[in-house]
Design a protein around this motif. Structure first.
Motif, PDB file in Angstrom:
ATOM      1  N   GLU A  24      -4.298 -22.202  13.067  1.00 64.02           N
ATOM      2  CA  GLU A  24      -3.117 -21.490  12.581  1.00 64.02           C
ATOM      3  C   GLU A  24      -2.056 -21.389  13.671  1.00 64.02           C
ATOM      4  O   GLU A  24      -0.864 -21.345  13.398  1.00 64.02           O
ATOM      5  N   THR A  25      -2.491 -21.345  14.906  1.00 65.88           N
ATOM      6  CA  THR A  25      -1.556 -21.162  16.021  1.00 65.88           C
ATOM      7  C   THR A  25      -2.202 -21.616  17.323  1.00 65.88           C
ATOM      8  O   THR A  25      -3.424 -21.740  17.409  1.00 65.88           O
ATOM      9  N   ALA A 155      12.743 -20.802  24.431  1.00 63.25           N
ATOM     10  CA  ALA A 155      11.889 -21.824  25.039  1.00 63.25           C
ATOM     11  C   ALA A 155      10.542 -21.932  24.332  1.00 63.25           C
ATOM     12  O   ALA A 155       9.687 -22.702  24.764  1.00 63.25           O
ATOM     13  N   HIS A 156      10.352 -21.186  23.257  1.00 61.59           N
ATOM     14  CA  HIS A 156       9.063 -21.202  22.568  1.00 61.59           C
ATOM     15  C   HIS A 156       8.638 -22.597  22.137  1.00 61.59           C
ATOM     16  O   HIS A 156       7.466 -22.958  22.237  1.00 61.59           O
ATOM     17  N   LYS A 157       9.593 -23.383  21.654  1.00 63.73           N
ATOM     18  CA  LYS A 157       9.245 -24.720  21.166  1.00 63.73           C
ATOM     19  C   LYS A 157       8.650 -25.568  22.280  1.00 63.73           C
ATOM     20  O   LYS A 157       7.611 -26.212  22.099  1.00 63.73           O
ATOM     21  N   TYR A 229       2.071 -29.368  16.736  1.00 56.07           N
ATOM     22  CA  TYR A 229       3.170 -29.391  15.775  1.00 56.07           C
ATOM     23  C   TYR A 229       2.895 -28.403  14.648  1.00 56.07           C
ATOM     24  O   TYR A 229       2.035 -28.622  13.805  1.00 56.07           O
ATOM     25  N   ASN A 230       3.663 -27.320  14.665  1.00 66.43           N
ATOM     26  CA  ASN A 230       3.501 -26.309  13.624  1.00 66.43           C
ATOM     27  C   ASN A 230       4.311 -26.644  12.381  1.00 66.43           C
ATOM     28  O   ASN A 230       3.998 -26.167  11.288  1.00 66.43           O
ATOM     29  N   GLY A 231       5.341 -27.475  12.559  1.00 67.43           N
ATOM     30  CA  GLY A 231       6.176 -27.864  11.427  1.00 67.43           C
ATOM     31  C   GLY A 231       6.217 -29.362  11.257  1.00 67.43           C
ATOM     32  O   GLY A 231       5.742 -30.114  12.115  1.00 67.43           O
ATOM     33  N   LEU A 269      -0.374 -31.617   8.316  1.00 68.37           N
ATOM     34  CA  LEU A 269      -0.631 -31.684   6.877  1.00 68.37           C
ATOM     35  C   LEU A 269       0.516 -32.368   6.144  1.00 68.37           C
ATOM     36  O   LEU A 269       0.334 -32.857   5.023  1.00 68.37           O
ATOM     37  N   THR A 270       1.686 -32.439   6.779  1.00 66.05           N
ATOM     38  CA  THR A 270       2.851 -33.090   6.169  1.00 66.05           C
ATOM     39  C   THR A 270       2.985 -34.552   6.590  1.00 66.05           C
ATOM     40  O   THR A 270       3.899 -35.231   6.158  1.00 66.05           O
TER      41      THR A 270
END
Length: 303
Positions: A24-25, A155-157, A229-231, A269-270
């Motif tokens: 999840e993270t 800077a999170h990314k 990669y979260n997105g 998943l994408t």
């Protein structure tokens, strides 16, 4: 499923397990704010900011600010910090009431005392003088702490990637201590040739593998890349294709070199089609769950 069952399964079975165990993270507590950086960036201009507190609440603030900057022009060096700007040289577009355009360059690193009026006009138009006059409650050092904390959140990314590198490095360090192997973070092909006398073929000269491991007994090298990669997005397809090609290139070497890729995030998943193609080429694709189950250890120890 253990490591040996995993790598001996067909690519679709491995892909299915990979996708079903995505995390999840990867946000550790250190992910959210780099307080050391916030402290460092704020302290750079602590003296200037403390002096600029003099302007807080002044009615004729433009005039007072001009007099202050004429006497102490170095105080202007702290202005970008108040405006949440990392650049010390700002290029500004000025529009008048008739939409005429003018470009102005203001250097807040090397202060031009002859441009004091331009500096003041910029601070006025940027709303900073009004803010200092009407809105600041306490002092500017505390305010910049807040600004720097906000800037750090941007800077999170990038931090997501460095978090994966840190997690991987800690796991590799423990594994290498147990097995008596050497390892190097951010290893280049030239470094590995010079220090391990192994030629690792690379797709670009500036390639730095996140971690490289050297088994001196078997004269073998393991190179590992990692990301998260979260997105979704086109980036995932290009990365999968890049590492698929890199694996082929490494396999062409006469030396004993093994490539592994540690990646995670629901973004995969994408991008199941490019990932499926990568799984056909790369046996050692692991996620954080697999890392937790010592797949890296078993990969190295099995070769």
């Amino acid at each position: 499923m253990n490591y040996f069952d995993y790598v001996n399964s067909d690519s679709q079975s491995r892909l299915a397990l990979f996708l079903n165990t995505l995390s999840e993270t990867n946000k550790t507590p250190e992910y959210f704010v780099n307080w050391e950086k916030v402290e460092r960036e704020t302290q750079k201009y602590e003296l200037e900011l403390t002096t600029l507190n003099y302007l807080i609440g002044k009615d004729n603030i433009a005039e007072v600010a001009k007099d202050l900057f004429i006497q102490q022009p170095q105080l202007l060096k702290a202005i970008p910090a108040l405006l949440a700007a990392r650049d010390r040289k700002l290029s500004i577009l000025i529009l008048d009431d008739d939409d005429n355009m003018e470009f102005v360059d203001l250097d807040f690193k090397n202060i031009n005392i002859f441009k004091i009026d331009e500096y003041i006009e910029f601070l006025d138009n940027a709303g900073l003088l009004s803010f200092l006059k009407n809105s600041v409650q306490k002092n500017l050092v505390d305010f910049v702490y807040g600004v720097e904390t906000g800037l750090d959140s941007n800077a999170h990314k990038n931090r997501s990637g460095t978090t994966m590198e840190s997690i991987l490095a800690r796991k590799v360090e423990k594994t290498c201590m147990d097995l008596g192997y050497e390892f190097k973070e951010q290893a280049t092909a030239s470094w590995m040739k010079e220090n391990w006398d192994i030629e690792v073929p690379v797709d670009k000269s500036q390639r730095r593998f996140d971690v490289a491991i050297f088994d001196s007994i078997n004269n073998a090298v393991f190179v590992i890349e990692t990301n998260y990669y979260n997105g979704g997005g086109s980036k995932l397809k290009s990365v999968a294709g890049e590492f698929k090609s890199l694996k082929r290139l490494i396999d062409s070497s006469p030396n004993k070199i093994e490539f592994a890729w540690v990646t995670d995030g629901k973004g995969w998943l994408t991008a199941q089609i490019p990932m499926s193609e990568a799984f056909q080429e790369i046996p050692n694709i692991f996620n954080l769950e697999m890392l937790r189950n010592d797949f890296i250890y078993h990969m190295i120890n099995a070769n």
